[in-house]
Each structure stands twice: as C-alpha cells, then as structure tokens.
Design a protein around this motif. Structure first.
Motif, PDB file in Angstrom:
ATOM      1  N   ALA A 112       0.857  -1.195   0.000  1.00 31.23           N
ATOM      2  CA  ALA A 112       0.000   0.000   0.000  1.00 31.23           C
ATOM      3  C   ALA A 112       0.893   1.245   0.000  1.00 31.23           C
ATOM      4  CB  ALA A 112      -0.936  -0.006   1.204  1.00 31.23           C
ATOM      5  N   GLY A 113       1.940   1.211   0.816  1.00 30.06           N
ATOM      6  CA  GLY A 113       2.896   2.323   0.828  1.00 30.06           C
ATOM      7  C   GLY A 113       3.588   2.489  -0.510  1.00 30.06           C
ATOM      8  N   PHE A 114       3.976   1.377  -1.110  1.00 31.19           N
ATOM      9  CA  PHE A 114       4.621   1.411  -2.430  1.00 31.19           C
ATOM     10  C   PHE A 114       3.722   2.111  -3.447  1.00 31.19           C
ATOM     11  CE2 PHE A 114       4.949  -0.484  -6.656  1.00 31.19           C
ATOM     12  CZ  PHE A 114       6.304  -0.374  -6.944  1.00 31.19           C
ATOM     13  N   SER A 115       2.479   1.672  -3.537  1.00 24.61           N
ATOM     14  CA  SER A 115       1.569   2.239  -4.538  1.00 24.61           C
ATOM     15  C   SER A 115       1.246   3.695  -4.245  1.00 24.61           C
ATOM     16  CB  SER A 115       0.273   1.423  -4.604  1.00 24.61           C
ATOM     17  OG  SER A 115       0.544   0.155  -5.115  1.00 24.61           O
ATOM     18  N   ALA A 164      -2.766  12.303 -10.347  1.00 25.21           N
ATOM     19  CA  ALA A 164      -3.095  10.886 -10.498  1.00 25.21           C
ATOM     20  C   ALA A 164      -4.329  10.717 -11.378  1.00 25.21           C
ATOM     21  CB  ALA A 164      -3.337  10.264  -9.130  1.00 25.21           C
ATOM     22  N   THR A 165      -4.278   9.717 -12.218  1.00 30.29           N
ATOM     23  CA  THR A 165      -5.412   9.364 -13.063  1.00 30.29           C
ATOM     24  C   THR A 165      -5.650   7.864 -12.911  1.00 30.29           C
ATOM     25  OG1 THR A 165      -3.999   8.874 -14.968  1.00 30.29           O
ATOM     26  CG2 THR A 165      -4.807  11.147 -14.761  1.00 30.29           C
ATOM     27  N   PHE A 166      -6.778   7.398 -13.418  1.00 26.32           N
ATOM     28  CA  PHE A 166      -7.059   5.965 -13.368  1.00 26.32           C
ATOM     29  C   PHE A 166      -5.968   5.186 -14.095  1.00 26.32           C
ATOM     30  CE2 PHE A 166      -8.840   2.131 -15.256  1.00 26.32           C
ATOM     31  CZ  PHE A 166      -9.297   1.483 -14.111  1.00 26.32           C
ATOM     32  N   ARG A 167      -5.545   5.690 -15.235  1.00 23.57           N
ATOM     33  CA  ARG A 167      -4.506   5.010 -16.020  1.00 23.57           C
ATOM     34  C   ARG A 167      -3.197   4.899 -15.234  1.00 23.57           C
ATOM     35  NH1 ARG A 167      -3.644   6.804 -21.967  1.00 23.57           N
ATOM     36  NH2 ARG A 167      -4.222   4.714 -22.565  1.00 23.57           N
ATOM     37  N   LYS A 168      -2.795   5.982 -14.579  1.00 18.52           N
ATOM     38  CA  LYS A 168      -1.568   5.947 -13.778  1.00 18.52           C
ATOM     39  C   LYS A 168      -1.726   5.008 -12.583  1.00 18.52           C
ATOM     40  CE  LYS A 168      -0.107  10.624 -15.000  1.00 18.52           C
ATOM     41  NZ  LYS A 168       0.035  12.010 -14.510  1.00 18.52           N
ATOM     42  N   GLY A 169      -2.910   5.002 -11.983  1.00 24.22           N
ATOM     43  CA  GLY A 169      -3.170   4.096 -10.874  1.00 24.22           C
ATOM     44  C   GLY A 169      -3.066   2.641 -11.306  1.00 24.22           C
ATOM     45  N   PHE A 170      -3.605   2.346 -12.474  1.00 26.35           N
ATOM     46  CA  PHE A 170      -3.533   0.986 -12.991  1.00 26.35           C
ATOM     47  C   PHE A 170      -2.086   0.600 -13.276  1.00 26.35           C
ATOM     48  CE2 PHE A 170      -3.854  -2.199 -16.425  1.00 26.35           C
ATOM     49  CZ  PHE A 170      -4.601  -3.158 -15.749  1.00 26.35           C
ATOM     50  N   LEU A 171      -1.306   1.514 -13.827  1.00 29.41           N
ATOM     51  CA  LEU A 171       0.113   1.255 -14.096  1.00 29.41           C
ATOM     52  C   LEU A 171       0.864   0.977 -12.798  1.00 29.41           C
ATOM     53  CD1 LEU A 171       2.567   1.253 -16.057  1.00 29.41           C
ATOM     54  CD2 LEU A 171       2.738   3.702 -15.623  1.00 29.41           C
ATOM     55  N   VAL A 172       0.605   1.768 -11.772  1.00 34.56           N
ATOM     56  CA  VAL A 172       1.262   1.558 -10.480  1.00 34.56           C
ATOM     57  C   VAL A 172       0.849   0.208  -9.887  1.00 34.56           C
ATOM     58  CG1 VAL A 172       1.374   2.404  -8.097  1.00 34.56           C
ATOM     59  CG2 VAL A 172       1.641   4.006  -9.990  1.00 34.56           C
ATOM     60  N   LEU A 173      -0.420  -0.154 -10.020  1.00 35.44           N
ATOM     61  CA  LEU A 173      -0.871  -1.453  -9.528  1.00 35.44           C
ATOM     62  C   LEU A 173      -0.148  -2.594 -10.244  1.00 35.44           C
ATOM     63  CD1 LEU A 173      -2.699  -3.134  -7.715  1.00 35.44           C
ATOM     64  CD2 LEU A 173      -4.475  -2.949  -9.472  1.00 35.44           C
ATOM     65  N   VAL A 185      -5.167  -0.899  -2.218  1.00 38.61           N
ATOM     66  CA  VAL A 185      -5.473  -0.075  -1.042  1.00 38.61           C
ATOM     67  C   VAL A 185      -4.690   1.240  -1.100  1.00 38.61           C
ATOM     68  CG1 VAL A 185      -5.164   0.075   1.470  1.00 38.61           C
ATOM     69  CG2 VAL A 185      -6.157  -1.989   0.445  1.00 38.61           C
ATOM     70  N   GLY A 186      -3.403   1.153  -1.421  1.00 39.12           N
ATOM     71  CA  GLY A 186      -2.579   2.365  -1.504  1.00 39.12           C
ATOM     72  C   GLY A 186      -3.078   3.329  -2.560  1.00 39.12           C
ATOM     73  N   ILE A 187      -3.515   2.805  -3.681  1.00 39.21           N
ATOM     74  CA  ILE A 187      -4.040   3.653  -4.755  1.00 39.21           C
ATOM     75  C   ILE A 187      -5.339   4.309  -4.311  1.00 39.21           C
ATOM     76  CG2 ILE A 187      -5.062   3.582  -7.078  1.00 39.21           C
ATOM     77  CD1 ILE A 187      -2.876   1.356  -7.629  1.00 39.21           C
ATOM     78  N   GLY A 188      -6.213   3.524  -3.689  1.00 39.05           N
ATOM     79  CA  GLY A 188      -7.464   4.096  -3.188  1.00 39.05           C
ATOM     80  C   GLY A 188      -7.220   5.198  -2.175  1.00 39.05           C
ATOM     81  N   LEU A 189      -6.309   4.946  -1.232  1.00 36.16           N
ATOM     82  CA  LEU A 189      -5.975   5.976  -0.240  1.00 36.16           C
ATOM     83  C   LEU A 189      -5.388   7.210  -0.896  1.00 36.16           C
ATOM     84  CD1 LEU A 189      -4.459   3.814   2.645  1.00 36.16           C
ATOM     85  CD2 LEU A 189      -6.630   5.068   2.658  1.00 36.16           C
ATOM     86  N   PHE A 190      -4.559   7.003  -1.914  1.00 36.92           N
ATOM     87  CA  PHE A 190      -3.973   8.161  -2.581  1.00 36.92           C
ATOM     88  C   PHE A 190      -5.053   9.036  -3.211  1.00 36.92           C
ATOM     89  CE2 PHE A 190      -2.419  10.681  -5.983  1.00 36.92           C
ATOM     90  CZ  PHE A 190      -1.341  11.323  -5.384  1.00 36.92           C
ATOM     91  N   PHE A 191      -5.999   8.420  -3.903  1.00 34.27           N
ATOM     92  CA  PHE A 191      -7.054   9.204  -4.535  1.00 34.27           C
ATOM     93  C   PHE A 191      -7.875   9.960  -3.500  1.00 34.27           C
ATOM     94  CE2 PHE A 191      -6.444   6.477  -8.366  1.00 34.27           C
ATOM     95  CZ  PHE A 191      -6.217   7.508  -9.267  1.00 34.27           C
TER      96      PHE A 191
END
Length: 131
Positions: A55-58, A68-77, A115-121
C-alpha cells in the motif's frame, strides 16, 4: 498528515526519493534470510505486512506521478504486482535461505497496491479541495 501531503505535493524530487527508498527497503526486507525475520505469533501477520508495505509502495509511486489518473493508478498497480512477483522469484532462488515462493504473498501485494491507490485518490481529493 494531510498538511504534509499538501507540502510535499509540490516537491517531486522528495516524493521520488521517498518512493525509491521505500522500494529498495521492500526488496531488502523481502530478501532477508528467514532466520533474520522476527517470529510473531499472529495469524496471517505476514500477509498483513505485505498489504501494508505494498500500500505504501503504490501510494508513494502514484504520488510521484501526480496528477493521479485511473490510467496511472492501474500502471502503479501493475508495477506493485510485478515487484511482488519478482520478489517471490528471488526468494525462491539461491539468493535467500529459508524463503520460498508464495502465491498468497503476491495476492496480498496486489491487495495492498489497490489499497494504496485508493488511499492516494482520497488524499489527493482532500488536498485539492483545501488548496
């Protein structure tokens, strides 16, 4: 926490340094010999640890890529899952002792990444409202 998020939002070099350091710490910790890992008698604690560190990594890598965008979030995931997979491969190699490949760790890594991506958004939305 939110004020720290807003302050660092405009310091990409520091966010990038944090993300790189976190990534290197994940790799180093996951490659420790099993004898060096503290024994804790809590059910599935190793999976919880994987969720938290990924979660911290993402969170940190998505922070590097603001806005942040959905596309960037998906790439990070995808990167989180790939890192988790590579770490498991390395644990199964001769580089470590007492460690082995565990598919459940990769699943925990993916959950942590999400989880990390969700928290970031959530943090990004809150920070932008207050800017």
């Amino acid at each position: 926490m939110l004020s720290l998020f807003r302050v660092l939002y405009h310091r990409k070099w520091l966010r990038t340094s944090l993300a790189i350091t976190w990534t290197l710490l994940i790799i180093a910790a996951c490659l420790l010999p099993a004898s060096e890992v503290p024994k804790v008698r809590i059910l599935h604690i190793d999976k919880v640890v994987h969720v938290v560190i990924f979660a911290g990594f993402s969170f940190l890598w998505l922070w590097v890529l603001v806005p942040a965008t959905f596309r960037k979030g998906f790439l990070v995931l995808l990167c989180a899952v790939l890192l988790g997979y590579l770490v498991e491969l390395l644990q199964d190699s001769d580089l470590t002792t007492g460690r082995s490949f565990d598919t459940k760790d990769i699943v925990a890594d993916a959950i942590g990444g999400a989880v990390g991506i969700g928290l970031f958004f959530i943090f990004q939305r809150m920070a932008v409202r207050r800017l």
